[in-house]
Design an enzyme around this catalytic site. Structure first.
Site: not given
Length: 229
Positions: A9, A93, A141, A202
């Protein structure tokens, strides 16, 4: 959608702005081909078309908020994501949460037009609810670990284990991946050993001084877990 997978990401990092996003995507593509593994990149919306039309690996949008094109100033339509060449969509997210009703509609639309769908969730129970919407994958997450360098696979392995148990039991066709604090190849390996089929990360890749070298390190564990053709 193929597994195991590494999804990078790019968020809205300055290190991935403009042509820098393409440089990272090219590095990811090189690693994917050399190792024979699945790697996808998720550029910012500003770079989505550029990247999607320049590499052969999967390119995912970081989000969407309307289903179809129309008079929606400053919005992102699911159909337009497909139109510019992207092959998947990340939804919900923790930095871009969605109401359940909206999430359900966006996920359904994306699947109906052939996009890979990854829904993020913060914990096992929410992951189960996300799996009920029929995505290809759920990415668990814990938000408190995102960007900390404290890998979920090491600091909250129980979150992964319980998510895999719940989702596999009730929605066996939905794959569990994980993310938050993933920094090293060891973190990725640990996540795979806990039963996931990939990771979403990320900063570890985007902020690396050598993108190719870091992505290679992060992707190497996927070779061990790779599914037979």
């Amino acid at each position: 959608m193929k597994f195991p997978i590494l999804i990078i990401n790019l968020k809205a990092y300055g290190e991935a702005a403009g042509k820098k996003a393409l440089e990272i995507a090219k590095a990811a593509e090189k690693v994917a081909k050399e190792l024979g593994v699945n790697i996808a990149v998720a550029p910012n919306h500003l770079e989505l078309a550029l990247v999607a039309q320049s590499v052969e690996i999967p390119v995912y949008a970081q989000g969407a908020d309307v289903e179809t094109p129309g008079a929606y100033t400053a919005h992102i339509a699911v159909d337009n994501i497909k139109a510019v060449g992207a092959s998947g969509l990340i939804l919900n997210h923790s930095e871009a949460p969605l109401a359940l009703n909206q999430l359900s509609k966006l996920a359904a639309r994306a699947k109906s037009i052939g996009l890979d769908v990854v829904i993020c969730a913060p914990d096992p129970v929410t992951s189960l609810a996300a799996a009920a919407l029929g995505p290809h994958a759920v990415a668990v997450e814990p938000p408190e670990l995102i960007g900390t360098g404290k890998a979920v696979s090491k600091y909250k392995p129980e979150t992964i284990i319980e998510t895999v148990r719940l989702v596999t039991k009730h929605f066996p066709n939905v794959v569990v991946i994980t993310g938050a604090g993933i920094e090293t190849g060891e973190d990725v390996e640990a996540a795979l050993k806990l039963g996931t089929k990939g990771v979403l990360l990320a900063s570890a890749a985007v902020k690396a001084k050598d993108h190719y070298q870091k992505i290679f390190e992060l992707a190497k564990p996927l070779t061990v877990a790779a599914e037979p053709p």
